[in-house]
Design a protein around this motif. Structure first.
Motif, short mmCIF file in Angstrom:
data_model
loop_
_atom_site.label_atom_id
_atom_site.label_comp_id
_atom_site.label_asym_id
_atom_site.label_seq_id
_atom_site.Cartn_x
_atom_site.Cartn_y
_atom_site.Cartn_z
N ASP A 1 -8.93 8.33 -1.30
CA ASP A 1 -7.52 8.42 -1.66
C ASP A 1 -7.46 8.06 -3.14
O ASP A 1 -8.27 7.24 -3.60
N PRO A 2 -6.53 8.64 -3.91
CA PRO A 2 -6.46 8.28 -5.33
C PRO A 2 -6.35 6.76 -5.55
O PRO A 2 -6.79 6.25 -6.57
N LYS A 3 -5.80 6.04 -4.58
CA LYS A 3 -5.59 4.60 -4.77
C LYS A 3 -6.71 3.73 -4.22
O LYS A 3 -6.63 2.51 -4.28
N THR A 4 -7.74 4.34 -3.68
CA THR A 4 -8.80 3.51 -3.08
C THR A 4 -9.56 2.73 -4.14
O THR A 4 -9.70 3.17 -5.28
N GLU A 5 -10.03 1.56 -3.73
CA GLU A 5 -10.91 0.76 -4.58
C GLU A 5 -12.31 0.72 -3.98
O GLU A 5 -13.15 -0.07 -4.40
N ALA A 6 -12.55 1.55 -2.98
CA ALA A 6 -13.86 1.54 -2.32
C ALA A 6 -14.86 2.35 -3.14
O ALA A 6 -14.59 3.48 -3.53
N ALA A 7 -16.02 1.76 -3.41
CA ALA A 7 -17.05 2.45 -4.18
C ALA A 7 -17.81 3.43 -3.29
O ALA A 7 -18.13 3.11 -2.14
N HIS B 1 0.81 -1.22 0.00
CA HIS B 1 0.00 0.00 0.00
C HIS B 1 0.84 1.26 0.00
O HIS B 1 0.42 2.29 0.48
N GLU B 2 2.00 1.17 -0.54
CA GLU B 2 2.86 2.34 -0.66
C GLU B 2 2.15 3.38 -1.51
O GLU B 2 1.52 3.04 -2.52
N GLY B 3 2.25 4.61 -1.10
CA GLY B 3 1.65 5.67 -1.90
C GLY B 3 0.23 5.99 -1.48
O GLY B 3 -0.34 6.96 -1.97
N VAL B 4 -0.36 5.19 -0.59
CA VAL B 4 -1.69 5.54 -0.08
C VAL B 4 -1.49 6.54 1.04
O VAL B 4 -0.87 6.23 2.05
N LYS B 5 -2.02 7.75 0.84
CA LYS B 5 -1.72 8.82 1.80
C LYS B 5 -2.72 8.90 2.93
O LYS B 5 -2.36 9.19 4.06
N ASP B 6 -3.97 8.63 2.64
CA ASP B 6 -4.98 8.77 3.69
C ASP B 6 -4.84 7.62 4.69
O ASP B 6 -4.95 6.46 4.31
N LEU C 1 -6.80 6.47 7.01
CA LEU C 1 -7.99 5.61 7.18
C LEU C 1 -8.12 4.65 6.00
O LEU C 1 -8.50 3.49 6.17
N VAL C 2 -7.81 5.15 4.82
CA VAL C 2 -7.87 4.28 3.63
C VAL C 2 -6.80 3.20 3.74
O VAL C 2 -7.05 2.02 3.49
N LYS C 3 -5.62 3.60 4.18
CA LYS C 3 -4.54 2.63 4.33
C LYS C 3 -4.92 1.56 5.35
O LYS C 3 -4.71 0.37 5.13
N ALA C 4 -5.52 2.01 6.47
CA ALA C 4 -5.90 1.06 7.52
C ALA C 4 -6.93 0.06 7.01
O ALA C 4 -6.85 -1.14 7.30
N ARG C 5 -7.90 0.52 6.22
CA ARG C 5 -8.92 -0.44 5.76
C ARG C 5 -8.35 -1.36 4.68
O ARG C 5 -8.74 -2.52 4.57
N MET C 6 -7.39 -0.86 3.89
CA MET C 6 -6.72 -1.74 2.92
C MET C 6 -5.88 -2.79 3.65
O MET C 6 -5.85 -3.95 3.25
N ASP C 7 -5.22 -2.35 4.71
CA ASP C 7 -4.42 -3.30 5.50
C ASP C 7 -5.32 -4.37 6.11
O ASP C 7 -4.95 -5.55 6.15
N LEU C 8 -6.50 -3.96 6.57
CA LEU C 8 -7.45 -4.91 7.14
C LEU C 8 -7.83 -5.95 6.08
O LEU C 8 -7.81 -7.16 6.33
N MET C 9 -8.14 -5.49 4.87
CA MET C 9 -8.49 -6.41 3.79
C MET C 9 -7.29 -7.29 3.40
O MET C 9 -7.46 -8.45 3.03
N GLY C 10 -6.09 -6.73 3.52
CA GLY C 10 -4.88 -7.53 3.25
C GLY C 10 -4.78 -8.69 4.23
O GLY C 10 -4.42 -9.82 3.85
N GLU C 11 -5.12 -8.43 5.49
CA GLU C 11 -5.12 -9.49 6.50
C GLU C 11 -6.19 -10.53 6.20
O GLU C 11 -5.99 -11.73 6.37
N VAL C 12 -7.35 -10.05 5.75
CA VAL C 12 -8.44 -10.96 5.37
C VAL C 12 -7.95 -11.89 4.26
O VAL C 12 -8.14 -13.10 4.31
N LYS C 13 -7.27 -11.30 3.29
CA LYS C 13 -6.74 -12.08 2.17
C LYS C 13 -5.74 -13.12 2.65
O LYS C 13 -5.79 -14.29 2.23
N ASP C 14 -4.83 -12.72 3.55
CA ASP C 14 -3.81 -13.65 4.03
C ASP C 14 -4.43 -14.84 4.75
O ASP C 14 -4.04 -15.99 4.54
N ASN C 15 -5.41 -14.57 5.61
CA ASN C 15 -6.02 -15.67 6.37
C ASN C 15 -6.89 -16.55 5.48
O ASN C 15 -6.92 -17.78 5.65
#
Ligand code: HEC
Length: 144
Positions: free
Chosen positions: A85-91, A21-26, A28-42
């Motif tokens: 954030d420009p990098k968000t995928e959230a609709a 998630h390099e380059g994600v500045k916000d 809160l957006v980074k935190a929710r992407m990290d959360l989804m990253g953990e979901v993906k790992d598990n």
């Protein structure tokens, strides 16, 4: 002490997914992407056991399932603020259709709660619903 240990675990988790998630500045957006990253790992751990890429281990599978349950329960708070954030995928529909977004979250919670990790067969039986719950939410609320 317990809190300290927890805090450390969170730090380690954040460090492992930060690279993606390099380059994600916000934050809160980074935190929710990290959360989804953990979901993906598990989810990946469970999927890899079913595919035979790693040996089936009931304790490890149950740990992954419990982590997924925690993650699912953390989704509402992680997405509550309409941060962007420009990098968000959230609709943007997440925040106009919030009740439905929560219903999709509950779909994941129900699927993860129902999954039985005691054997390969029971895990396989529960995995379809877990995967379906990801798809159901991403279809409406994640822009690829
Ligand atoms: C209630 C809705 C919801 C559920 C359930 C859900 N997701 Fe997501 N997911 C999202 C949204 C929204 C995003 C985009 C977040 C963003 O970019 O700000 C996302 C992003 C992701 C990402 C990309 C993260 C990144 O690096 O940017 C992955 C991977 C992911 N989800 C995996 C999963 C898996 C696997 C499941 C099921 C076990 C799942 N998700 C369940 C809503 C959901």
């Amino acid at each position: 002490m317990k809190r300290l240990v927890l805090g450390f675990g969170t730090l380690v988790m954040a460090a492992t997914v930060a690279v993606a998630h390099e380059g994600v500045k916000d934050p809160l957006v980074k935190a929710r992407m990290d959360l989804m990253g953990e979901v993906k790992d598990n989810t990946g751990t469970l999927g890899n056991m079913l595919k035979g890429k790693i040996p089936f281990d009931a304790a490890q599978a149950e740990a992954a399932r419990l982590a997924l349950l925690d993650h699912a329960k953390a989704i509402p708070a992680a997405f509550e603020t309409p941060a962007t954030d420009p990098k968000t995928e959230a609709a943007p529909a997440i925040w106009t259709d919030w009740d439905d977004f929560i219903a999709k979250t509950n779909g994941m919670i129900t699927a993860v709660e129902a999954a039985d990790t005691s054997s390969m067969d029971t895990l396989r039986a529960g995995m379809g619903a877990i995967g379906g719950s990801c798809k159901a939410c991403h279809k409406s609320y994640r822009i690829d």
